[in-house]
Design a protein around this motif. Sequence first.
Motif, short mmCIF file in Angstrom:
data_model
loop_
_atom_site.label_atom_id
_atom_site.label_comp_id
_atom_site.label_asym_id
_atom_site.label_seq_id
_atom_site.Cartn_x
_atom_site.Cartn_y
_atom_site.Cartn_z
N VAL A 73 0.82 -1.32 -0.08
CA VAL A 73 0.04 -0.12 -0.04
C VAL A 73 0.98 1.41 0.09
CG1 VAL A 73 -1.76 1.32 1.22
CG2 VAL A 73 -1.90 -1.26 1.29
N ARG A 74 0.62 2.12 -0.69
CA ARG A 74 1.43 3.44 -1.06
C ARG A 74 0.47 4.66 -1.05
NH1 ARG A 74 5.96 5.11 -5.59
NH2 ARG A 74 6.06 7.24 -4.82
N LEU A 75 1.08 5.50 -0.04
CA LEU A 75 0.10 6.56 0.28
C LEU A 75 1.21 7.89 0.20
CD1 LEU A 75 -0.78 4.43 2.79
CD2 LEU A 75 -2.83 6.11 2.68
N GLY A 128 0.41 -5.87 5.90
CA GLY A 128 1.82 -6.23 5.46
C GLY A 128 2.39 -5.01 5.15
N ARG A 129 3.11 -4.78 4.03
CA ARG A 129 3.95 -3.66 3.77
C ARG A 129 3.34 -2.47 3.32
NH1 ARG A 129 7.40 -6.74 -0.63
NH2 ARG A 129 5.15 -7.79 -0.52
N ALA A 130 3.75 -1.14 3.76
CA ALA A 130 3.04 -0.02 3.21
C ALA A 130 4.13 1.15 3.32
CB ALA A 130 1.79 0.38 4.22
N GLY A 156 7.67 -4.27 -4.93
CA GLY A 156 6.19 -4.51 -5.79
C GLY A 156 5.33 -3.43 -5.30
N MET A 157 5.74 -2.29 -4.93
CA MET A 157 4.93 -1.19 -4.51
C MET A 157 4.33 -0.68 -5.88
SD MET A 157 4.68 -0.10 -1.13
CE MET A 157 5.05 -0.71 0.38
#
Length: 353
Positions: free
Chosen positions: A152-154, A171-173, A349-350
Amino acid sequence: MPQRLRPPPPNWRCAAIAREAPRPATPPSACARCRSARYERALDHDPRQRGRLCGKARHRPRPHPPRGQRAREHPHPFRRVAQTAKAYHRNGWGTPGSATLTINAREIAVRDLTIENTYDYLANDRLPDGAESKIGNPQAAALLLDIESDRVRLDRVALLGYQDTLFANGGRALIRKSLIAGNVDFIFGNGQLLIEDSEIRTRTRAAPYTPGEFQSFVAAPSTPLSQAHGIVFHRCRLTRETGVPDHAVALARPWHPTTRFADGRYADPQAVGQALFVDCFMDRHIHPDHWTEMNGTARDGTMTQVFRAQDSRFAELSSSGPGAPARDIGMRWKSPMGIAAIRREIMAGMPQD
């Protein structure tokens, strides 16, 4: 398959998604032919319908406001708090149930968004302990990254709350060029979270404060011992609102969530939180100890088990600013990886720009 979130207009103020209480029945139609009351209500939720005429000149739609203006002038408040939000979570948990926005999918990109939980934390904080109207669970999350979330990218977001603003439970952010504001444990959870080039703003409290004590806490990681990365701050600015005292805020404390095991229900001993601050500016509100302890549930059910910062995976590197100097309290853990390697692993993978 999980669906990607479509980015909203810039500065759109977000309310609960698929979480609002059922709306009341549609009011009586103002006109049997055009059903203008129903029509106007539909416009509030789907502005693309604007431009259709009902057939009567006096019932033509109102002029459409400029892009983003409607959200700025009429934000949709969401004031859920853990004490009363259990019905909004699949397992009946109040804190995740209070979240204004929940992301529970993979490869999500969110940009130019303000997410706020508007629960009046300060009003409750102002009440004396023991007051009949004071609630004991004032956590009110703005954003929940839930268990199925990953990559997840913000970018350029504002996450606003007080206690438990951002719950990293998946998971990853990656959060970049953003603002995260709160006071008690306002960035917390067991997820892998990289926050870069952002402002981490501590907000005021209303409860009385004794100088020298900890008034607030930035992070409360509950990172599983088997997981290499927890909450990582890179090139961030740790700032404060007017009214936050000097030397009153801890960088982090270790959260060991109460968990049910075969032999009872108690604080998870495998949740050895990881928090890392790299190249961050720290204002004078940061306590000279930098880190502190946190109580958890003992095997007898009482909140008496103490988890020390020294037994956690807490570290900082190349801090600057008036709050950077730290007193030696016996912190010995050091990250086995440099920030470049950490970034590669979390950002793999972002979604790209």
